[in-house]
Design an enzyme around this catalytic site. Structure first.
Site, PDB file in Angstrom:
ATOM      1  N   TRP A  64       3.251   7.772   0.390  1.00  0.00           N
ATOM      2  CA  TRP A  64       3.318   9.006   1.183  1.00  0.00           C
ATOM      3  C   TRP A  64       4.695   9.159   1.819  1.00  0.00           C
ATOM      4  CZ3 TRP A  64      -0.242  10.711  -1.405  1.00  0.00           C
ATOM      5  CH2 TRP A  64      -1.491  10.105  -1.535  1.00  0.00           C
ATOM      6  N   ASP A  92       4.716  10.103  10.621  1.00  0.00           N
ATOM      7  CA  ASP A  92       3.429  10.446  10.017  1.00  0.00           C
ATOM      8  C   ASP A  92       2.454   9.363  10.466  1.00  0.00           C
ATOM      9  OD1 ASP A  92       1.193  10.803   8.435  1.00  0.00           O
ATOM     10  OD2 ASP A  92       2.260  10.700   6.522  1.00  0.00           O
ATOM     11  N   LYS A 111      -8.966  10.522   9.292  1.00  0.00           N
ATOM     12  CA  LYS A 111      -9.053   9.061   9.310  1.00  0.00           C
ATOM     13  C   LYS A 111      -9.716   8.569  10.603  1.00  0.00           C
ATOM     14  CE  LYS A 111      -6.094   9.100   5.727  1.00  0.00           C
ATOM     15  NZ  LYS A 111      -6.317   8.619   4.360  1.00  0.00           N
TER      16      LYS A 111
END
Length: 367
Positions: free
Chosen positions: A102, A178, A202
């Site tokens: 990511w 992030d 999450k």
């Protein structure tokens, strides 16, 4: 029904109490005669939920008044592009630390935008080796540009199971993170960050909401030559009601945050998450000839624990038998393989104890 133990990486487990509240209020929200799914986002019933969700985030994370909390859409992938669109001005360069898939994709989006906008995105360091990311870089590897527009990191890497144990010192340059997979899992000093973003699915709530916590001066100084829907200022000025928000996702997030606060907030979550991770890693490390954790110990994630077994055939057997025992979501990401247990906030210590008991029994009969 008997609920399974959910180790999925995201969308992930949610607190049962938050789901039960959503079930009970689904048809008639607080006596209004309609579901929250049907309410206008401009009317008081939803506005109350919206503002409470933001206030809960501010309280639980101790977000200072120097920062705004925005509720956006598009997930972290959307932020890969929206961050440089707002913060990367012509003639400037941004620094990226690449510690996983990511993080790599975030840099690629910044390069793409930079090429269109007369700006650059530089990789400070990448820990990719043979297509694997098994560690977080050391302090000595981090040489940041003091004139950079911002420094970008990915705080926790879901695919490879690595996590920053402490955040880098970037001087006066805004630090952008992030935090999709570890926001609300441990204390953070929000004042040290220029901007934090996280998909909610999450630790914070369901999919559909993206939390952005940004310094007000960065928002005010953002580019104005981009569409309004992508400007942080549009959302800051409208209390995140610039367009129709994902109302039901915000509502379930509100329910989730209520439960987490009632359970003791960040302090209690930190203790529980550390205990879960220790139990699982101790079990893996106790039998290195059977279970193998590829991540360097100093870089291990407390959210996503990854490991391998002696053979892929044995891994398939482990996953199949675990599923039969209602332990689901343990298959590693398709690009990595192996086994992964995502032990987010809604996964209890008791859930991890069930997994460990199964692992020990599986090792006994297969090792």
């Amino acid at each position: 029904m008997a609920r399974v133990v959910n180790f999925n990486a995201g969308p992930a487990a949610l607190p049962l109490a938050a789901l039960e509240q959503a079930r009970d209020e689904l048809i008639d929200f607080e006596g209004t005669g309609m579901s929250l799914l049907e309410h206008s986002h401009r009317e008081p019933p939803y506005e109350k939920v919206h503002r409470e969700a933001i206030e809960l985030l501010r309280r639980m994370l101790s977000v200072p008044e120097s920062h705004d909390i925005l509720l956006m859409q598009g997930g972290a992938r959307g932020q890969f592009a929206i961050v440089p669109m707002n913060l990367l001005h012509a003639g400037k360069s941004a620094d990226y630390v690449v510690t996983g898939t990511w993080a790599k994709q975030a840099h690629e989006e910044a390069v793409l935008f930079g090429n269109m906008a007369g700006a650059k995105a530089r990789v400070v360091v990448s820990t990719e080796k043979d297509k694997k990311f098994t560690r977080i870089p050391t302090k000595d590897e981090l040489a940041f540009d003091p004139s950079a527009a911002y420094v970008h990191i990915t705080s926790n890497n879901t695919l490879f199971g690595t996590q920053w144990q402490s955040y880098p010192d970037v001087g006066d340059v805004p630090l952008v993170a992030d935090m999709t997979s570890d926001l609300l899992s441990r204390p953070i000093d929000v004042s040290k960050f220029g901007l934090i973003y996280a998909g909610a699915q999450k630790n914070v709530g369901p999919s559909g909401v993206t939390v952005v916590i940004a310094r007000k001066d960065l928002i005010a100084g953002g580019r104005t030559d981009i569409p309004q829907i992508f400007r942080y200022k549009s959302f800051a000025d409208s209390e995140s009601l610039f367009n129709t928000p994902p109302t039901f996702s915000v509502y379930v997030m509100r329910n989730t945050l209520r439960v987490l606060e009632q359970q003791g907030g960040i302090e209690a979550l930190t203790r529980e998450n550390a205990a879960k991770a220790k139990l699982l890693y101790d079990t893996i490390d106790a039998s290195p000839d059977f279970w193998r954790a590829p991540v360097e110990k100093a870089s291990r994630s407390i959210m996503n624990v990854v490991w391998r077994l002696p053979t892929e055939e044995l891994e398939k057997k482990f996953l199949s038998e675990a599923k039969a025992e209602s332990l689901v979501g343990l298959k590693g990401h398709r690009s990595v393989g192996g086994v992964r247990a995502s032990i987010y906030n809604a996964v209890s210590l008791g859930d991890v104890e069930k997994l460990v008991a199964f692992m020990r029994e599986f090792e006994k009969k297969s090792g």
